[in-house]
Design a protein around this motif. Sequence first.
Motif, short mmCIF file in Angstrom:
data_model
loop_
_atom_site.label_atom_id
_atom_site.label_comp_id
_atom_site.label_asym_id
_atom_site.label_seq_id
_atom_site.Cartn_x
_atom_site.Cartn_y
_atom_site.Cartn_z
N GLY A 8 1.07 -1.39 -0.44
CA GLY A 8 0.27 -0.07 -0.35
C GLY A 8 0.84 1.37 0.20
O GLY A 8 1.67 1.24 0.97
N SER A 11 -1.60 1.74 -4.86
CA SER A 11 -2.85 1.23 -3.76
C SER A 11 -2.42 1.84 -2.82
O SER A 11 -1.68 2.62 -2.61
CB SER A 11 -2.41 -0.08 -3.64
N THR A 12 -4.35 1.42 -1.69
CA THR A 12 -4.27 2.13 -0.50
C THR A 12 -3.55 1.15 0.70
O THR A 12 -4.23 -0.05 0.24
CB THR A 12 -5.17 3.13 -0.68
N ARG A 13 -3.40 1.87 2.19
CA ARG A 13 -3.51 0.39 3.17
C ARG A 13 -5.16 1.96 4.03
O ARG A 13 -5.16 2.88 3.64
CB ARG A 13 -2.93 -0.10 3.33
N SER A 25 -7.45 1.92 4.29
CA SER A 25 -8.17 2.61 3.66
C SER A 25 -9.65 3.30 5.01
O SER A 25 -10.33 3.77 5.14
CB SER A 25 -9.01 1.15 2.80
N CYS A 59 -7.75 4.97 -5.64
CA CYS A 59 -6.86 4.41 -5.72
C CYS A 59 -6.68 3.53 -6.91
O CYS A 59 -8.75 3.26 -7.08
CB CYS A 59 -5.90 3.14 -4.17
N ARG A 116 -6.99 -2.16 -2.51
CA ARG A 116 -6.02 -2.01 -1.24
C ARG A 116 -5.34 -2.75 -0.43
O ARG A 116 -5.19 -4.07 -1.83
CB ARG A 116 -7.06 -1.70 -0.39
N ASN A 117 -4.40 -2.48 -0.51
CA ASN A 117 -3.94 -3.90 -0.18
C ASN A 117 -3.26 -3.46 1.42
O ASN A 117 -2.65 -2.50 2.11
CB ASN A 117 -2.42 -3.41 -1.07
#
Length: 235
Positions: free
Chosen positions: A106, A129-131, A133, A145, A148-149
């Motif tokens: 992320g 990616s984001t984390r 979230s 994004c 997600r990760n």
Amino acid sequence: MEKIDYPLRKFEVNYDASAINDRFKKLYTGLVYDAMESMGLKGRAMNSGVYPLVHTMKVAGHAFTMHGKATPNRDAYTHNIRLGLMKSMTDGCVQIRDTQGDVTCGQFGEISATAAAAAGCVGAVIDGSTRDSNILIDMDFPTFCRFRNPVEAYGRFMIVDYQIPIFVKGIDGTIVVNPGDYVFGDNDGVVIVPYEKTIEVLQLAEEWCASEARSRQAMADGRDPFDVYEEYGRF
């Protein structure tokens, strides 16, 4: 690695950022894209897949560009970069990050958003990616994004430069995003307006938005759609 002191790279827009952001947020991306295309600015939308964490989020502001890459690097270089970029942000900006297609982690999360908001940033568009979230959603920090990760970026990915032209994936190929270009996103995706055309595009989109409102009311009143189009020029 040798310590590098990164200079300020502030981009000061020649308009009231807060007022312009508020005006854009009354519009929608399809309308802004149409306005650009009518002016010969074709293909200025990121390709499918870049969407908000929540469908009601909108992001609007001048671009603060960030260039990243996959790397196992864990030394002080990252810290030095962050000091420079945080001091370079201006009120009303939107972080837009390239990721070179990295899918290992992320690349944006709660800490990034918290620090960015404190520096005047009003949203983020990640070509990756984001984390964190749920926290970003609870913060109401507009974040767009591709996926997600949960994996931490440290030791996998890092920002290596900022406030330079970057490349993001566009509907017709690569889009170059320059510092100060206008970034506008809603649930349909993200459009990029060249800095020097920001006000012109906004004004045209606002005119069309008003015409669409009149068209919508006329059709709701039972008028023939083609007659309405002839009168107002917009459906």
